[in-house]
Enzyme design. Structure first.
Site, PDB file in Angstrom:
ATOM      1  N   HIS A  10       0.874  -1.258  -0.054  1.00  0.00           N
ATOM      2  CA  HIS A  10      -0.013   0.412   0.111  1.00  0.00           C
ATOM      3  C   HIS A  10       1.164   1.295   0.020  1.00  0.00           C
ATOM      4  CE1 HIS A  10      -3.849  -1.992   1.815  1.00  0.00           C
ATOM      5  NE2 HIS A  10      -3.049  -2.881   0.786  1.00  0.00           N
ATOM      6  N   GLU A  51       1.158   4.131   2.183  1.00  0.00           N
ATOM      7  CA  GLU A  51       1.156   4.079   3.108  1.00  0.00           C
ATOM      8  C   GLU A  51       2.837   3.123   3.908  1.00  0.00           C
ATOM      9  OE1 GLU A  51      -2.719   4.934   3.160  1.00  0.00           O
ATOM     10  OE2 GLU A  51      -1.470   3.980   2.148  1.00  0.00           O
ATOM     11  N   CYS A 101      -5.682   1.796   6.314  1.00  0.00           N
ATOM     12  CA  CYS A 101      -6.710   1.029   6.531  1.00  0.00           C
ATOM     13  C   CYS A 101      -6.045  -0.083   7.691  1.00  0.00           C
ATOM     14  CB  CYS A 101      -6.566  -0.033   5.108  1.00  0.00           C
ATOM     15  SG  CYS A 101      -4.782  -0.764   4.800  1.00  0.00           S
ATOM     16  N   CYS A 110      -1.730  -0.730   6.807  1.00  0.00           N
ATOM     17  CA  CYS A 110      -0.917   1.249   7.609  1.00  0.00           C
ATOM     18  C   CYS A 110      -1.644   0.987   8.696  1.00  0.00           C
ATOM     19  CB  CYS A 110      -2.195   1.650   5.560  1.00  0.00           C
ATOM     20  SG  CYS A 110      -1.564   1.145   4.486  1.00  0.00           S
TER      21      CYS A 110
END
Length: 160
Positions: free
Chosen positions: A57, A59, A87, A90
């Site tokens: 992801h 991040e 999320c 993250c």
């Protein structure tokens, strides 16, 4: 006012990364920028589909790059700007890295509307382990605890 303008500048970088990801078929519509002392340390878009890595992801990818750049796993004093509310994975990575502040653009509800719905993960975390949809069973705890005992006595032990 200067601080607000600077925050908006960094957020626009994260948003630009999210748009670039889609336009260039790099990954999902997410971008993140890690900043320390007003300087960009690292930035990344989402790379899940291009790297076949479900943890890539924006991040997490930006955190990995920032840690490499700074030569540390502790990003205390850093700020992360992300195009969407993090999320659960993250958010966990942000807490573990000790980043001090999160700025985000879209909400998790906005992400859910376009197919990135993390609600099921939040719901699963609220359930007792034996009621979750993914079976979770403990196995060989006594054997596994040996590594923890070694760690407690290790001269390489670093608290984090």
């Amino acid at each position: 006012m200067k601080d607000q303008e600077q925050h908006e500048e960094f957020m626009r970088m994260a948003i630009a990364l999210s748009e670039q990801n889609v336009k260039e078929n790099i990954g999902g519509p997410f971008g993140a920028v890690v900043v320390k002392d007003g300087k960009v340390i690292a930035k990344s878009g989402n790379k899940v589909t291009t790297t076949n890595d479900p943890t890539a992801h924006a991040e997490v990818s930006a955190i990995r790059l920032a840690c490499t750049e700074l030569g540390t796993f502790d990003l205390n004093g850093c700020v992360i700007y992300t195009s969407c509310e993090p999320c659960p994975m993250c958010l966990g990575a942000i807490y573990w890295s000790r980043i001090g502040m999160i700025y985000y653009g879209n909400t998790k509800a906005d992400a859910g509307k376009i197919g990135f719905d993390d609600k099921f993960i939040y719901d699963e975390l609220d359930k007792p382990m034996n009621n979750r949809s993914l079976p979770i069973l403990q196995l060989l705890r006594d054997e596994a605890s040996e590594a923890f005992k070694l760690w407690e006595k290790s001269p390489m032990k670093i608290d984090y």
